[in-house]
Design a protein around this motif. Sequence first.
Motif, mmCIF file in Angstrom:
data_model
loop_
_atom_site.group_PDB
_atom_site.id
_atom_site.type_symbol
_atom_site.label_atom_id
_atom_site.label_comp_id
_atom_site.label_asym_id
_atom_site.label_seq_id
_atom_site.Cartn_x
_atom_site.Cartn_y
_atom_site.Cartn_z
ATOM 1 N N LYS A 239 0.833 -1.202 0.000
ATOM 2 C CA LYS A 239 0.000 0.000 0.000
ATOM 3 C C LYS A 239 0.869 1.254 0.000
ATOM 4 O O LYS A 239 1.720 1.436 0.877
ATOM 5 N N GLU B 156 -8.311 6.461 0.167
ATOM 6 C CA GLU B 156 -8.688 5.274 0.936
ATOM 7 C C GLU B 156 -9.432 4.281 0.057
ATOM 8 O O GLU B 156 -10.174 4.661 -0.850
ATOM 9 N N ASP C 115 -8.468 -0.575 3.318
ATOM 10 C CA ASP C 115 -7.977 0.151 4.501
ATOM 11 C C ASP C 115 -8.963 -0.013 5.652
ATOM 12 O O ASP C 115 -8.568 -0.099 6.812
#
Length: 478
Positions: free
Chosen positions: A215, A253, A437
């Motif tokens: 990520k 996100e 997330d």
Amino acid sequence: CGENGAGKSTLVKIISGVYPYGTYEGELFFRGEPLRLTGTRDSEAKGISIIHQELALVPQLTVAENIFLGGEPAAWGVIRQEAMNAAARRLLERVGLDVPPTVLVGSLGVGQRQMVEIAKALRRDVSLLILDEPTSALNETEVERLMETLRELRRRGVSCIYISHKLDELFEITDRITVLRDGQVVGTARTADLDEDRIIAMMVGRPQSGRYPPKTRRPGPVRMRVRNWSVKHPENPERYVVRDVSFEVRSGEILGIAGLMGSGRTELVQSLFGEYGVEVSGEIEIDGQPCRFRSSRDAIAMGVGLVVEDRRNGGLITMHSVASNVTLPSLPKVSRGPVINRGLELASAAQLVEELSIKVPGLEAAVETLSGGNQQKVSIAKWLMTRPRILMLDEPTRGIDVGTKYQIYEIMDRLAADGMAIVMVSSELPEILGMSDRILVMHEGTVAGILDADEADAEAVMALATMGARSTAAAKNL
């Protein structure tokens, strides 16, 4: 198995007579004899039946009429309706589908239609059954019913060719695995002698270092906030399919939405996009601005895109070109008045095709000629053309090989890292856990709980999905 475009579907179309003898080189042998098929009727007469990845049912006909289409029981030229319904009922019981044979196929869900397709194949005296991605639209219960049906067929001496991107299914049901890459056989081995890493390396031509990219994104301020969102069923106004749902998603996100089939995930994102439900209530804010979408046109204007679950029937016009599909939601950007600027349309599409590494023979090629993975990339490119602030993706990797899945994961991570807010609906728990997330879990149309990725595991998500808010361990309820 093999990546999208490896040649799997082409191969089984040859074996089943979709591509007749003379359109390919080489020979087929069936039961020790040369097999030179003139078409699909010829293959069916020899006991070869295929269930294609894209369903071939007639929505306006009943389940029984679809199962026996072209082979209806008849006397003196009149279809024996009762006999056909009774035979269809027995086949439905065999595949574990509890629907009346007289119901219209158009009223069934995608998973139920897949089981009808399987029942349709089993009505014939099958000695070789070919299944091309048969579980892409099935839930866990339906998958297990299919597996038991295949085990029973194996006990009866029926041979099966089973194509799937879901490696766990291959290990559960197969005796041997053949891997294709770039139209060639890479290797064949007993299933017991293989593992997932070895298969993936054979498929992509390199070892797979990880299923999900690291990520690189950092969630920022709230991009979209939803409060008390409720949606009634369009055909049954007494029933809520989404009830009192509240959540928020931040720029940068990826918010995963998990839940069992029928939990309201798809209805939630479609209604937020203005394309589902006749009675909708609740509030939406985008970057702090209250808004309401009466249609997808309003959603697009506010910077919202939706990659739908069924790309062929709702996301793409497959007989149209790659370029026209990519620019479809953004025609004002490539038009001068009522006339499309073809040069600008092609240039805009070419930029996104290159950016997403979409393999196409040309921008004018019909989307239906592309592999499933590249079709899905076109579906994503189409919405990126609108430059959305919020991108909702419903089952973004359904029916896609592991290599292309990784590429789509990288695209999602890159978009989020650039500040886009992403909402991802997925039935695959590893995907939800690996890419999200935060995870919103739905149960019977409501929010059962919201989990941070670092405190979520498969058991916690499934507990919420099956039992709802009664299971609150590790969940941060609203």
